[in-house]
Design a protein around this motif. Structure first.
Motif: not given
Length: 139
Positions: A74, A78, A82, A85, A87-88, A98, A101, A113, A116-117, A130
């Motif tokens: 993930a 990201d 990222g 999206g 990674h989502r 996503w 995103y 992102p 999120d990272f 998550y």
């Protein structure tokens, strides 16, 4: 010298291809029908249960399947993708998240992102909050 090697290779290829005759192959329709009649239908649920071994009865199959998400994957997704999206998507978020995103120019111009990272790096031991998180902001 190179031209001679290429010509020899092409000549050998043409000779080998001409020796293969498609009319020599036959299809046995009765054998194929017999195979389809004796085949068993398998769904992804039974395959996942088989891969995970015997699941306890109190663990839902969807929860057991989502526990195999890796924080490192993930984080790498990201870092590189990222803004899209991805990674989502890997973490099991709904499609609309996503897509959001992408429509917000990479998650509000790359801010989401990036956060999120950072969150995935900090909480890399337990990313279960998550996984399958339907919110746009996963934190």
């Amino acid at each position: 010298m190179k031209k001679a090697i290429i010509c020899i290779f092409l000549f050998i290829s043409v000779v080998c291809i001409k020796q293969v005759n498609a009319s020599s192959y036959t299809i046995d329709d009765q054998a194929i029908d017999k195979l389809f009649a004796t085949a068993t239908e398998t769904s992804m649920i039974s395959v996942n249960a088989f891969e995970m071994g015997s699941l306890p009865s109190n663990v839902p199959l969807a929860a057991a399947a989502s526990q195999d998400k890796d924080a490192i994957v993930a984080i790498v997704l990201d870092f590189f993708l990222g803004g899209l999206g991805i990674h989502r998507l890997y973490l099991g978020t709904e499609t609309i998240t996503w897509v959001g995103y992408i429509l917000t120019c990479g998650g509000i111009f790359g801010i989401v992102p990036f956060v999120d990272f950072i969150v995935l790096i900090i909480d890399n031991k337990d990313i279960s909050p998550y996984i399958d998180n339907p919110k746009f902001f996963m934190w």
